[in-house]
Motif scaffolding. Structure first.
Motif, PDB file in Angstrom:
ATOM      1  N   ASN A 485       0.823  -1.209   0.000  1.00 13.31           N
ATOM      2  CA  ASN A 485       0.000   0.000   0.000  1.00 13.31           C
ATOM      3  C   ASN A 485       0.860   1.264   0.000  1.00 13.31           C
ATOM      4  O   ASN A 485       0.541   2.248  -0.688  1.00 13.31           O
ATOM      5  CB  ASN A 485      -0.927   0.004   1.219  1.00 13.31           C
ATOM      6  CG  ASN A 485      -1.949  -1.114   1.156  1.00 13.31           C
ATOM      7  OD1 ASN A 485      -2.275  -1.615   0.069  1.00 13.31           O
ATOM      8  ND2 ASN A 485      -2.453  -1.526   2.306  1.00 13.31           N
ATOM      9  N   GLU A 486       1.978   1.237   0.780  1.00 12.74           N
ATOM     10  CA  GLU A 486       2.804   2.437   0.870  1.00 12.74           C
ATOM     11  C   GLU A 486       3.532   2.691  -0.439  1.00 12.74           C
ATOM     12  O   GLU A 486       3.793   3.851  -0.798  1.00 12.74           O
ATOM     13  CB  GLU A 486       3.798   2.290   2.025  1.00 12.74           C
ATOM     14  CG  GLU A 486       4.302   3.622   2.565  1.00 12.74           C
ATOM     15  CD  GLU A 486       3.179   4.439   3.185  1.00 12.74           C
ATOM     16  OE1 GLU A 486       3.323   5.676   3.248  1.00 12.74           O
ATOM     17  OE2 GLU A 486       2.152   3.848   3.638  1.00 12.74           O
ATOM     18  N   THR A 487       3.883   1.630  -1.166  1.00 12.47           N
ATOM     19  CA  THR A 487       4.513   1.804  -2.484  1.00 12.47           C
ATOM     20  C   THR A 487       3.532   2.471  -3.443  1.00 12.47           C
ATOM     21  O   THR A 487       3.904   3.368  -4.234  1.00 12.47           O
ATOM     22  CB  THR A 487       4.968   0.441  -3.041  1.00 12.47           C
ATOM     23  OG1 THR A 487       5.874  -0.172  -2.118  1.00 12.47           O
ATOM     24  CG2 THR A 487       5.661   0.621  -4.379  1.00 12.47           C
ATOM     25  N   ILE A 488       2.277   2.047  -3.390  1.00 10.47           N
ATOM     26  CA  ILE A 488       1.246   2.669  -4.239  1.00 10.47           C
ATOM     27  C   ILE A 488       1.072   4.146  -3.863  1.00 10.47           C
ATOM     28  O   ILE A 488       0.970   5.021  -4.733  1.00 10.47           O
ATOM     29  CB  ILE A 488      -0.086   1.908  -4.097  1.00 10.47           C
ATOM     30  CG1 ILE A 488       0.072   0.478  -4.647  1.00 10.47           C
ATOM     31  CG2 ILE A 488      -1.208   2.644  -4.822  1.00 10.47           C
ATOM     32  CD1 ILE A 488      -1.157  -0.384  -4.415  1.00 10.47           C
ATOM     33  N   ARG A 489       1.085   4.437  -2.537  1.00 11.00           N
ATOM     34  CA  ARG A 489       0.939   5.807  -2.071  1.00 11.00           C
ATOM     35  C   ARG A 489       2.130   6.660  -2.508  1.00 11.00           C
ATOM     36  O   ARG A 489       1.971   7.844  -2.846  1.00 11.00           O
ATOM     37  CB  ARG A 489       0.816   5.830  -0.543  1.00 11.00           C
ATOM     38  CG  ARG A 489      -0.532   5.296  -0.041  1.00 11.00           C
ATOM     39  CD  ARG A 489      -0.484   4.983   1.447  1.00 11.00           C
ATOM     40  NE  ARG A 489      -0.095   6.146   2.222  1.00 11.00           N
ATOM     41  CZ  ARG A 489      -0.930   7.106   2.643  1.00 11.00           C
ATOM     42  NH1 ARG A 489      -2.229   7.000   2.356  1.00 11.00           N
ATOM     43  NH2 ARG A 489      -0.495   8.124   3.342  1.00 11.00           N
ATOM     44  N   LEU A 490       3.357   6.034  -2.514  1.00  6.84           N
ATOM     45  CA  LEU A 490       4.532   6.792  -2.936  1.00  6.84           C
ATOM     46  C   LEU A 490       4.429   7.182  -4.407  1.00  6.84           C
ATOM     47  O   LEU A 490       4.742   8.316  -4.794  1.00  6.84           O
ATOM     48  CB  LEU A 490       5.803   5.970  -2.690  1.00  6.84           C
ATOM     49  CG  LEU A 490       7.112   6.605  -3.159  1.00  6.84           C
ATOM     50  CD1 LEU A 490       7.404   7.882  -2.376  1.00  6.84           C
ATOM     51  CD2 LEU A 490       8.265   5.620  -3.006  1.00  6.84           C
ATOM     52  N   LYS A 491       3.997   6.228  -5.228  1.00  7.22           N
ATOM     53  CA  LYS A 491       3.870   6.509  -6.657  1.00  7.22           C
ATOM     54  C   LYS A 491       2.791   7.549  -6.918  1.00  7.22           C
ATOM     55  O   LYS A 491       2.870   8.299  -7.893  1.00  7.22           O
ATOM     56  CB  LYS A 491       3.539   5.219  -7.410  1.00  7.22           C
ATOM     57  CG  LYS A 491       4.689   4.207  -7.410  1.00  7.22           C
ATOM     58  CD  LYS A 491       4.297   2.939  -8.164  1.00  7.22           C
ATOM     59  CE  LYS A 491       5.448   1.943  -8.174  1.00  7.22           C
ATOM     60  NZ  LYS A 491       5.088   0.690  -8.881  1.00  7.22           N
ATOM     61  N   PHE A 499       8.847   6.227   4.799  1.00  7.39           N
ATOM     62  CA  PHE A 499       7.851   5.226   5.205  1.00  7.39           C
ATOM     63  C   PHE A 499       8.014   3.928   4.411  1.00  7.39           C
ATOM     64  O   PHE A 499       7.894   2.831   4.963  1.00  7.39           O
ATOM     65  CB  PHE A 499       6.439   5.786   5.023  1.00  7.39           C
ATOM     66  CG  PHE A 499       6.100   6.850   6.018  1.00  7.39           C
ATOM     67  CD1 PHE A 499       5.852   6.545   7.347  1.00  7.39           C
ATOM     68  CD2 PHE A 499       6.039   8.180   5.624  1.00  7.39           C
ATOM     69  CE1 PHE A 499       5.538   7.536   8.262  1.00  7.39           C
ATOM     70  CE2 PHE A 499       5.730   9.181   6.537  1.00  7.39           C
ATOM     71  CZ  PHE A 499       5.487   8.852   7.867  1.00  7.39           C
ATOM     72  N   VAL A 500       8.283   4.054   3.125  1.00  5.04           N
ATOM     73  CA  VAL A 500       8.439   2.853   2.299  1.00  5.04           C
ATOM     74  C   VAL A 500       9.639   2.035   2.771  1.00  5.04           C
ATOM     75  O   VAL A 500       9.567   0.813   2.946  1.00  5.04           O
ATOM     76  CB  VAL A 500       8.575   3.225   0.814  1.00  5.04           C
ATOM     77  CG1 VAL A 500       8.841   1.969  -0.030  1.00  5.04           C
ATOM     78  CG2 VAL A 500       7.324   3.934   0.315  1.00  5.04           C
ATOM     79  N   GLU A 504       9.695  -1.639   4.436  1.00  8.23           N
ATOM     80  CA  GLU A 504      10.512  -2.709   3.856  1.00  8.23           C
ATOM     81  C   GLU A 504      11.364  -3.375   4.951  1.00  8.23           C
ATOM     82  O   GLU A 504      11.501  -4.593   5.013  1.00  8.23           O
ATOM     83  CB  GLU A 504      11.413  -2.154   2.758  1.00  8.23           C
ATOM     84  CG  GLU A 504      10.721  -1.902   1.434  1.00  8.23           C
ATOM     85  CD  GLU A 504      10.503  -3.194   0.654  1.00  8.23           C
ATOM     86  OE1 GLU A 504      10.967  -4.260   1.116  1.00  8.23           O
ATOM     87  OE2 GLU A 504       9.856  -3.145  -0.394  1.00  8.23           O
ATOM     88  N   THR A 505      11.933  -2.545   5.802  1.00 10.10           N
ATOM     89  CA  THR A 505      12.742  -3.070   6.913  1.00 10.10           C
ATOM     90  C   THR A 505      11.890  -3.887   7.864  1.00 10.10           C
ATOM     91  O   THR A 505      12.310  -4.965   8.329  1.00 10.10           O
ATOM     92  CB  THR A 505      13.410  -1.911   7.662  1.00 10.10           C
ATOM     93  OG1 THR A 505      14.195  -1.140   6.756  1.00 10.10           O
ATOM     94  CG2 THR A 505      14.298  -2.448   8.775  1.00 10.10           C
ATOM     95  N   LEU A 506      10.684  -3.401   8.151  1.00  7.55           N
ATOM     96  CA  LEU A 506       9.784  -4.140   9.031  1.00  7.55           C
ATOM     97  C   LEU A 506       9.385  -5.481   8.420  1.00  7.55           C
ATOM     98  O   LEU A 506       9.288  -6.493   9.130  1.00  7.55           O
ATOM     99  CB  LEU A 506       8.533  -3.298   9.325  1.00  7.55           C
ATOM    100  CG  LEU A 506       8.730  -2.070  10.222  1.00  7.55           C
ATOM    101  CD1 LEU A 506       7.415  -1.291  10.358  1.00  7.55           C
ATOM    102  CD2 LEU A 506       9.218  -2.507  11.610  1.00  7.55           C
ATOM    103  N   LEU A 507       9.152  -5.512   7.118  1.00  6.27           N
ATOM    104  CA  LEU A 507       8.788  -6.759   6.447  1.00  6.27           C
ATOM    105  C   LEU A 507       9.921  -7.775   6.527  1.00  6.27           C
ATOM    106  O   LEU A 507       9.706  -8.943   6.864  1.00  6.27           O
ATOM    107  CB  LEU A 507       8.428  -6.478   4.983  1.00  6.27           C
ATOM    108  CG  LEU A 507       8.155  -7.733   4.113  1.00  6.27           C
ATOM    109  CD1 LEU A 507       7.008  -8.545   4.707  1.00  6.27           C
ATOM    110  CD2 LEU A 507       7.871  -7.335   2.679  1.00  6.27           C
ATOM    111  N   THR A 508      11.127  -7.311   6.225  1.00  4.61           N
ATOM    112  CA  THR A 508      12.279  -8.211   6.311  1.00  4.61           C
ATOM    113  C   THR A 508      12.467  -8.727   7.732  1.00  4.61           C
ATOM    114  O   THR A 508      12.715  -9.918   7.956  1.00  4.61           O
ATOM    115  CB  THR A 508      13.549  -7.493   5.837  1.00  4.61           C
ATOM    116  OG1 THR A 508      13.380  -7.042   4.490  1.00  4.61           O
ATOM    117  CG2 THR A 508      14.750  -8.434   5.904  1.00  4.61           C
ATOM    118  N   SER A 509      12.338  -7.841   8.695  1.00  8.23           N
ATOM    119  CA  SER A 509      12.494  -8.236  10.096  1.00  8.23           C
ATOM    120  C   SER A 509      11.425  -9.235  10.523  1.00  8.23           C
ATOM    121  O   SER A 509      11.707 -10.213  11.226  1.00  8.23           O
ATOM    122  CB  SER A 509      12.442  -7.001  10.988  1.00  8.23           C
ATOM    123  OG  SER A 509      12.520  -7.358  12.349  1.00  8.23           O
TER     124      SER A 509
END
Length: 566
Positions: A485-491, A499-500, A504-509
């Motif tokens: 969702n945040e990638t879509i918001r960035l684009k 935030f993106v 990403e760091t939170l997902l990897t963690s």
């Protein structure tokens, strides 16, 4: 001890580790034919790997490597591990000690034959020199047997043939041949020291009990090595999965960096906005390198735990394992109910505890023997002797005297008594044996406490891991949604790179946390099975080792319905 009769078994089509008994004693030794069959089947499995393991690996390079499942890794361990082979040899060594301790009870057969030739026979009573020759043949044969109750039996036969070349040639007063024979049967029966519980008898029993203790020691070593292998196997799966997560994270950050650079080129972002994704990408590449090193270390640890160091029965330079963990069934409702059944399993079937209980019995017999040695020596002895002789003008057979008429019979019976004044030696042995017995009892109690503590800890950990794993799965799912969702918001221009990158760091963690929890889950299952002696078990006839289902906890129905016997 009786085995659980209704335990489920695993049938392994590629690898088997047959263990047979030799010399009618529960001595484990790997069957040579089974080893050869193991190697041949393993090579066939390696050749046909591409047809059997394509679901595990899609990479063509990986398909060329032989695939080893968790269950197969345990059988390789049973075949290769030198410590297991050393434990088996300890059984063989103890068998030798037990056989040596049986020596005092071996029947002893003794015999002797002697011939004496005499020239110029001299008659001592008359100082007459006959200038004649004479010869005498004597012989004896006896057999002695000591029973384990202390009684000593002896049968002895003696003969004596004397041939004189006519001592008094003129008168013929003395026959040329005298044949004498004697047969004796006797016994010695200890009444105090040495009766029933002699040191020799008790030490022999203790040595044979130690054979069984060493047998279960070897099973404990097998179980420990299988546990180590499985732990290292799940560690390697974790390392591989972590590396895959890091690789995917690097790919996502590379794409994010490219997209950021594109937005900078289009003038939608400031030039310094590229610094954050580049810094995060560098960090992620470092983590990827560390993950690669972890894979290498875990791979080498697994090879070592499987005994893949030359020489070994099954040696391969490279192999492949699972890319991901089996599915985890998150159920914690009946774990506490299972604890009681697992406790009973541990106390009745843990190999270390069984060996400790054998050693308690062993020290009891040693103590009995030492206590018996404190008693005075009071022996009853008796027997009967049959003797006869025959005279003849020529040499008769040696047993002629035993066949003669009206033989002479002598019977005898008596007592002997002796005792040391201070008896320091036996008293010292009693102190040593008492201490050994108390030590073995304390050791069994310590093992019991340790097993129960570790089992309760493992069950508690399992409950906690399942709770954490349930939340970790939710965290991974939500993190993926946040990144998407945040990638879509960035684009769309309504979010920032901060935030993106953070998501990403939170997902990897969260993915790494999920993987570590999965590793802990399967390693904890291995620990529970190790403590409850359900990691490896014996077949009903005790000549095979059965590796149980290693990715699930022991079944509650089996635990509840098991019959516990000693």
């Amino acid at each position: 001890m009786a085995l659980i009769q209704d335990k489920p078994r695993n049938t392994v089509s590629i690898m088997t580790a047959l263990i047979q008994k030799t010399n009618a004693i529960d001595y484990l030794t790997l069957n040579f034919r089974s080893r050869l069959l193991f190697v041949l089947l393993y090579l066939i499995a390696a050749v046909n790997f591409s047809a059997t393991s394509h679901q595990q690996n899609t990479d063509n390079a990986k398909k060329e490597l032989p695939f080893i499942s968790p269950l197969e890794s345990t059988y390789i361990t049973l075949l290769n591990q030198k410590e297991i082979q050393l434990a088996e040899l300890e059984i063989y060594f103890q068998e030798g000690i037990a056989q040596e301790d049986a020596e005092p009870f071996d029947p002893i057969l003794a015999s002797q034959v002697e011939n004496t030739q005499t020239q110029n026979f001299l008659i001592p009573t008359s100082d007459i020199r006959t200038h004649r020759g004479a010869n005498e043949t004597t012989g004896s044969a006896s057999i002695t047997k000591r029973s384990r109750t202390g009684t000593v039996f002896n049968a002895n036969a003696e003969f004596d043939i004397v041939h004189n070349n006519y001592l008094f040639e003129k008168s013929g007063a003395i026959s040329r041949t005298i044949n004498r024979g004697k047969l004796t049967l006797q016994f010695v029966q200890p009444l105090l020291r040495g009766f029933m519980f002699s040191e020799d008898a008790m030490n022999e029993i203790a040595s044979r009990i130690e054979v069984y203790a060493r047998y279960y020691d070897s099973l404990q070593v097998m179980s420990q090595k299988v546990s180590d292998t499985l732990s290292n196997y799940w560690e390697l799966v974790t390392a591989k999965k972590n590396l895959a997560i890091q690789i995917e994270a690097v790919k996502r950050l590379e794409k994010l960096t490219q997209d950021t650079q594109r937005l900078i080129d289009e003038g939608q972002l400031a030039a310094n906005e590229i610094n954050q994704p580049l810094k995060q990408l560098a960090d992620q590449r470092l983590q990827k390198a560390l993950a690669e090193q972890r894979v290498f270390a875990a791979y080498e640890s697994l090879k070592f735990s499987m005994g893949m160091t030359s020489p070994c029965e099954v040696c391969v330079d490279k192999f492949n394992v699972l890319d991901d963990f089996p599915a985890v069934d998150i159920q914690i409702n009946n774990l506490c109910e299972m604890l009681e059944s697992w406790t009973r399993l541990s106390l009745d079937y843990n190999f270390n505890l069984i060996a400790a209980r054998y050693r308690i019995e062993e020290t009891k017999f040693v103590l009995k023997g030492a206590t018996n040695a404190l008693l005075p020596q009071l022996n009853l002895f008796g027997g009967v002797t049959r003797s006869n002789y025959s005279l003849g003008s020529r040499a008769d057979r040696y047993y002629t005297s035993l066949e003669g008429r009206d033989p002479q019979y002598d019977s005898f019976i008596g007592l002997t008594f002796s005792t040391p004044l201070w008896n320091d030696g036996p008293q010292g042995l009693v102190k040593q044996a008492t201490a050994r017995n108390l030590q073995s009892i304390t050791q069994e109690q310590f093992l019991t406490q340790s097993i129960l503590r570790n089992l309760r800890t493992a069950v508690s950990n399992q409950i906690q891991i399942l709770k954490e794993l349930e939340q970790a799965n939710i965290q991974v799912e939500k993190s993926r949604e946040l990144v998407k969702n945040e990638t879509i918001r960035l684009k769309a221009g309504i979010s920032t790179l901060f935030f993106v990158v953070n998501f990403e760091t939170l997902l990897t963690s969260s993915l790494l946390t999920q993987t570590e929890l999965q590793r802990s889950y399967f390693q904890n299952i291995t620990q529970i099975r190790f403590l409850t002696a359900t990691l490896i078990e014996l077949s009903e006839d005790k000549d095979q080792v059965i590796v149980q289902t290693i990715d699930k906890i022991p079944e509650f129905s089996r635990c509840a319905n098991a019959q516990y016997k000693h």
